[in-house]
Design an enzyme around this catalytic site. Structure first.
Site, PDB file in Angstrom:
ATOM      1  N   HIS A 183      12.316  -2.538   1.647  1.00 33.20           N
ATOM      2  CA  HIS A 183      11.035  -1.937   2.035  1.00 33.20           C
ATOM      3  C   HIS A 183      11.164  -0.477   2.448  1.00 33.20           C
ATOM      4  O   HIS A 183      10.158   0.186   2.664  1.00 33.20           O
ATOM      5  CB  HIS A 183      10.407  -2.749   3.177  1.00 33.20           C
ATOM      6  CG  HIS A 183       9.889  -4.080   2.728  1.00 33.20           C
ATOM      7  ND1 HIS A 183       8.579  -4.297   2.382  1.00 33.20           N
ATOM      8  CD2 HIS A 183      10.532  -5.258   2.514  1.00 33.20           C
ATOM      9  CE1 HIS A 183       8.421  -5.550   2.002  1.00 33.20           C
ATOM     10  NE2 HIS A 183       9.594  -6.162   2.078  1.00 33.20           N
ATOM     11  N   ASP A 386       9.451   7.990   4.102  1.00 35.96           N
ATOM     12  CA  ASP A 386       8.824   6.677   4.250  1.00 35.96           C
ATOM     13  C   ASP A 386       9.028   5.897   2.956  1.00 35.96           C
ATOM     14  O   ASP A 386       8.843   6.466   1.874  1.00 35.96           O
ATOM     15  CB  ASP A 386       7.317   6.866   4.511  1.00 35.96           C
ATOM     16  CG  ASP A 386       6.748   5.787   5.429  1.00 35.96           C
ATOM     17  OD1 ASP A 386       7.311   4.681   5.473  1.00 35.96           O
ATOM     18  OD2 ASP A 386       5.740   6.065   6.102  1.00 35.96           O
TER      19      ASP A 386
HETATM   20  C1  GDG Z   1       7.927  -0.483   6.224  1.00 34.72           C
HETATM   21  C2  GDG Z   1       8.310   0.828   5.559  1.00 34.72           C
HETATM   22  C3  GDG Z   1       6.600   0.385   3.802  1.00 34.72           C
HETATM   23  C4  GDG Z   1      -0.677   0.365  11.971  1.00 34.72           C
HETATM   24  N1  GDG Z   1      -1.266   0.524  13.164  1.00 34.72           N
HETATM   25  C5  GDG Z   1      -1.726  -0.672  13.496  1.00 34.72           C
HETATM   26  C6  GDG Z   1      -1.407  -1.556  12.508  1.00 34.72           C
HETATM   27  N2  GDG Z   1      -0.766  -0.898  11.582  1.00 34.72           N
HETATM   28  C7  GDG Z   1      -0.288  -1.502  10.343  1.00 34.72           C
HETATM   29  C8  GDG Z   1      -0.881  -0.779   9.204  1.00 34.72           C
HETATM   30  C9  GDG Z   1       0.128  -0.990   8.113  1.00 34.72           C
HETATM   31  C10 GDG Z   1       1.429  -1.221   8.848  1.00 34.72           C
HETATM   32  O1  GDG Z   1       1.111  -1.377  10.218  1.00 34.72           O
HETATM   33  C11 GDG Z   1       2.355  -0.018   8.764  1.00 34.72           C
HETATM   34  O2  GDG Z   1       2.935  -0.007   7.529  1.00 34.72           O
HETATM   35  P1  GDG Z   1       3.684   1.260   6.977  1.00 34.72           P
HETATM   36  O3  GDG Z   1       3.868   1.084   5.532  1.00 34.72           O
HETATM   37  O4  GDG Z   1       2.880   2.466   7.269  1.00 34.72           O
HETATM   38  O5  GDG Z   1       5.051   1.414   7.790  1.00 34.72           O
HETATM   39  P2  GDG Z   1       6.319   0.508   8.336  1.00 34.72           P
HETATM   40  O6  GDG Z   1       5.927  -0.378   9.441  1.00 34.72           O
HETATM   41  O7  GDG Z   1       7.352   1.505   8.681  1.00 34.72           O
HETATM   42  O8  GDG Z   1       6.810  -0.414   7.117  1.00 34.72           O
HETATM   43  C12 GDG Z   1       7.119   1.391   4.810  1.00 34.72           C
HETATM   44  C13 GDG Z   1       6.376  -0.965   4.454  1.00 34.72           C
HETATM   45  O9  GDG Z   1       7.533  -1.389   5.164  1.00 34.72           O
HETATM   46  C14 GDG Z   1       6.000  -2.033   3.434  1.00 34.72           C
HETATM   47  O10 GDG Z   1       6.984  -2.170   2.456  1.00 34.72           O
HETATM   48  O11 GDG Z   1       5.374   0.855   3.280  1.00 34.72           O
HETATM   49  O12 GDG Z   1       7.480   2.580   4.154  1.00 34.72           O
HETATM   50  O13 GDG Z   1       8.786   1.767   6.509  1.00 34.72           O
HETATM   51  O14 GDG Z   1      -0.199  -2.122   7.370  1.00 34.72           O
HETATM   52  O15 GDG Z   1      -2.148  -1.327   8.972  1.00 34.72           O
HETATM   53  N3  GDG Z   1      -1.732  -2.851  12.512  1.00 34.72           N
HETATM   54  C15 GDG Z   1      -2.407  -3.276  13.582  1.00 34.72           C
HETATM   55  N4  GDG Z   1      -2.724  -2.453  14.614  1.00 34.72           N
HETATM   56  C16 GDG Z   1      -2.419  -1.172  14.621  1.00 34.72           C
HETATM   57  O16 GDG Z   1      -2.691  -0.425  15.543  1.00 34.72           O
HETATM   58  N5  GDG Z   1      -2.753  -4.574  13.604  1.00 34.72           N
END
Ligand code: GDG
Length: 752
Positions: A183, A386
């Site tokens: 990921h 990212d």
């Molecule tokens: C890893 C990789 C890759 C955010 N704020 C809140 C909240 N979120 C949720 C978002 C989103 C998720 O968290 C964050 O996903 P990201 O992709 O931005 O980042 P990582 O956590 O670092 O994830 C990344 C991912 O894996 C998938 O393969 O895209 O690059 O680093 O879904 O909506 N959710 C809630 N409250 C919040 O305040 N419930």
């Protein structure tokens, strides 16, 4: 590189293997452990990945293997924990102690792999203790998974915490279907190789049938690493690595989001009313992490207000910051820095009734987050690095009117697909401030053109398509792996041929027991197979080949066992050498005869049933192969003691303990001696040296030749990180086939 197929759910249902049981393996089970007055309870966590995997698990029936989120100590203190379950999905918990969590998770996963894979080389901790914990925990995950891997099941392992699990699992369940998805980014090979454990990590991943990444660039980095660090054969166009006689598919499968869910939540929120609004809304939402570029983003907002005062009182930037990894000191420090910067910017620009930054440092339920996305005129998503970034995709799908603007870092995997965004370099504060200005001032026509193109793409590749595409890819990868006929010998031959052809002569060193001849319970029964003897006879007649047999056996014994004239023989681990134009006996060879005899006498007196003492003149072997297994450790220790008391050097082989003169001499030194005496001190200019052996004592030769020759370790299973050899062959049969090819002189280098 094969592009992922983005079939829809209906096509997936009809696809081959759609009814195959699924075993999902991830660091965390999809639960949150919550402590309250009544103890510890596990709450099901939501999120895009869980929402996508659970239907697939339910449809196929399956198991999710992972850590439940509370340490063993916490669970014990709370009197145990009960896992939620559904009828079609079972959860298999992998318990972790507080020390495991600190070392494997906080340590190797998040203080070593996470920073390095995101190009934060100077934050990367190199610590053997955390690596060992990682290896230990990865083994436990493999054991838990093997227990669930029913015949025909597809095992899908997730993310950087479990890079070694496929390797251990392949050892436990060799025929299983294993797929892996990373990921986070896979870094460029020159960054990856900073890790002292880069090779075993690669070997870990290469035990899969399919290795998936978000974008083609990560897949390319992985292929380059496999090629450069392990010497694998790589087909970039096909997205295939050949390793250990297996074919591994390497593909890009960009993850998507739960489009229907985001649109539903956005639809339930009020529309933005952009035209009527006086203050433009900018949004950022991230987990607290230094990779997300939150601090730099705040500086860009500050720069906008500084350079373009017209935006004061007219924009507001909302940053949502979800707490994460709070126990890691660096994250706490980062949090303080962000708090301070927000305070400073607000202190500097706020006016009565307006503050430039609204800061929500907590997790919001998705029901509250999506309305904020919908309201925002601009999303400012500027990670320094990212894997994908799902917030960017969620923002796009929350723009039901298709008129918001996405400003997106080119360092996010998402930038690959979301080209219609305003793509920026997040390190360039001026450029981000300029992009923000451009976004805020963008005419409606341009906004709609860009956003509608983005929406189409994100919708077409949602998380269900991702799951279906990945599982389809895994199915194909396995089929392809079954068809791939490349034997280990063929792979070694293809890799060696161009290298051998660069010099007129090849010096070929072959160990005897376990390499040329299959191991036998008694040394005298380890016979040379006829095919190998014929190949050696041919080798002796090939002028461009200088063949040397190397063994721990006594020279006379070795010559008798092989019985081919015209070859060079190295006996007693290098203490005696004989061959055309070469006769050598180490000067210390005869000075230890008394000590050896005294040790042999003591070992005889021990009278261990089944133990055999082999007197080899210069060295002594104590064979344990026919000793009862539970007696072996004790007998081995006794032999070691007897030999050490006579000041002999002790080595441990495959069920054998050996004593030899205590001098710095071994198979590797003997090999170099042969090369120098036969071909001159600058032999590498004229000769290619290749060594094939199966024993720990052959490792000395692998090390001596590292960089100036090539070596092959004969071993049934890959010895990750423990061998200095360049290649592996599974058994003496495979050696025989390679030998046949070499003996024919088909490698044909330039004429002398
Ligand atoms: C890893 C990789 C890759 C955010 N704020 C809140 C909240 N979120 C949720 C978002 C989103 C998720 O968290 C964050 O996903 P990201 O992709 O931005 O980042 P990582 O956590 O670092 O994830 C990344 C991912 O894996 C998938 O393969 O895209 O690059 O680093 O879904 O909506 N959710 C809630 N409250 C919040 O305040 N419930």
């Amino acid at each position: 590189m094969t592009d992922p197929t983005h079939s829809d759910a209906t096509a997936a249902a009809a696809a081959p293997g759609h009814d195959r049981p699924l075993v999902v393996v991830s660091n965390r089970l999809p639960f949150r452990a919550e402590r309250d007055a009544s103890g510890l309870s596990l709450m099901r966590s939501t999120g895009g990945l869980v929402a996508a995997l659970e239907p697939a698990l339910e449809q196929r029936g399956g198991v999710w293997v992972g850590w439940p989120g509370a340490t063993r100590e916490e669970a014990e203190a709370a009197g145990g924990m009960v896992l939620p379950h559904t009828t079609r999905i079972r959860y298999h918990p992998v318990p972790l102690s507080a020390a495991d969590v600190a070392q494997y998770y906080g340590g190797f996963s998040n203080s070593t792999l996470w920073p390095l894979f995101h190009y934060f080389v100077s934050r990367t901790q190199i610590d053997g203790a955390t690596w060992r914990a990682y290896e230990r925990v990865n083994t436990r995950f493999a054991e838990a998974t093997a227990a669930e891997a029913t015949e025909g099941a597809l095992i899908w392992i997730h993310d950087y915490q479990l890079l070694r699990t496929p390797h251990h699992l392949r050892g436990l369940a060799p025929r299983s279907r294993i797929a892996f998805f990373l990921h986070i980014p896979f870094p460029a090979a020159d960054v990856f190789r900073v890790l002292p454990w880069s090779r075993p990590l690669l070997q870990g991943m290469l035990a899969c049938d399919l290795v998936g990444f978000h974008v083609p660039a990560y897949a390319q980095h992985f292929l380059t690493s496999a090629e450069q660090l392990l010497g694998c054969e790589v087909d970039r166009a096909a997205g295939v690595v050949r390793f250990e006689g297996r074919e591994i598919s390497v593909q890009a499968h960009p993850i998507g989001i739960d489009v229907a869910l985001i649109e539903r939540l956005a639809g339930a929120a009020p529309p933005p009313q952009r035209a009527a609004r006086r203050v433009a809304e900018i949004i950022g939402a991230d987990r607290l992490d230094y990779t997300k570029g939150i601090h730099e983003r705040l500086l860009a907002v500050e720069r906008l207000l500084e350079r373009r005062p017209g935006y004061r009182r007219r924009v507001r930037f909302t940053q949502i910051l979800v707490p994460s990894r709070e126990r890691v000191a660096e994250y706490a420090q980062l949090k303080r820095e962000i708090d301070e910067t927000v305070g400073r910017i607000n202190g500097r620009f706020s006016e009565p009734g307006w503050s430039p930054v609204r800061y929500l440092a907590r997790a919001l339920p998705l029901e509250d987050l999506v309305p904020l996305y919908r309201q925002a005129d601009v999303a400012l998503i500027t990670p320094l690095r990212d894997g994908m970034n799902l917030v960017a995709k969620e923002y796009v799908m929350a723009q039901l009117e298709a008129d918001g603007v996405l400003v997106l870092s080119e360092m996010a995997g998402a930038a690959d697909e979301l080209q219609e965004a305003l793509v920026v370099n997040p390190f360039d504060i001026d450029a981000v401030a300029d992009a923000l200005h451009r976004a805020l001032a963008m005419p409606e026509d341009e906004r709609r053109a860009r956003m509608s193109a983005l929406r189409d793409r994100v919708r077409a590749r949602d998380v269900h398509a991702w799951v279906a595409g990945f599982l389809g890819g895994a199915e194909e990868a396995w089929e392809r792996g079954q068809r791939a006929v490349a034997t280990a010998t063929e792979v070694a031959r293809r890799r060696l041929a161009p290298w051998l052809a660069q010099r007129p002569t090849v010096a070929l060193f072959l160990d005897y027991d376990g390499t040329l001849a299959p191991l036998a319970p008694r040394p005298e029964d380890a016979r040379l197979p006829d095919a190998a003897r014929q190949a050696l006879e041919q080798a002796a007649r090939t002028p461009t080949l200088d063949t040397v047999i190397v063994s721990g056996r006594a020279l006379d014994d070795l010559k008798r066992m092989v019985g081919v004239g015209g070859l060079t023989y190295v006996g007693n681990h290098g203490f005696e050498i004989e061959g055309p134009g070469l006769a050598f006996r180490h000067e210390q060879a005869d000075r230890w005869a008394e000590s050896l005899e005294a040790a042999a006498g003591e070992l005889e007196a021990l009278g261990v049933p089944g133990a055999r003492i082999e007197r080899k003149g210069i060295t002594l072997a104590y064979h344990l192969r026919e000793v009862a297994p539970d007696e072996r450790p004790r007998a081995g220790r006794a032999a070691e003691g007897a030999l050490r008391r006579r000041r002999l050097r002790v080595t441990f082989g495959d069920l054998v303990v050996e004593g030899r003169p205590p001098v710095d001499w071994h198979k590797g030194r003997a090999v170099l001696h042969v090369l120098v005496h036969r071909h001159g001190a600058d032999w590498p200019a004229r000769v290619r040296a290749l060594y094939i052996g199966d024993d720990v004592t052959d490792e000395d030769a692998f090390r001596s030749l590292r960089g100036i020759g090539r070596s092959v370790r004969v071993a049934t299973t890959p010895a990750a990180g423990t061998s200095a050899a360049d290649f592996r062959l599974p058994d003496p049969d495979a050696v025989g086939r390679l030998l046949k090819w070499l003996a024919a002189g088909a490698f044909a280098g330039p004429t002398p």
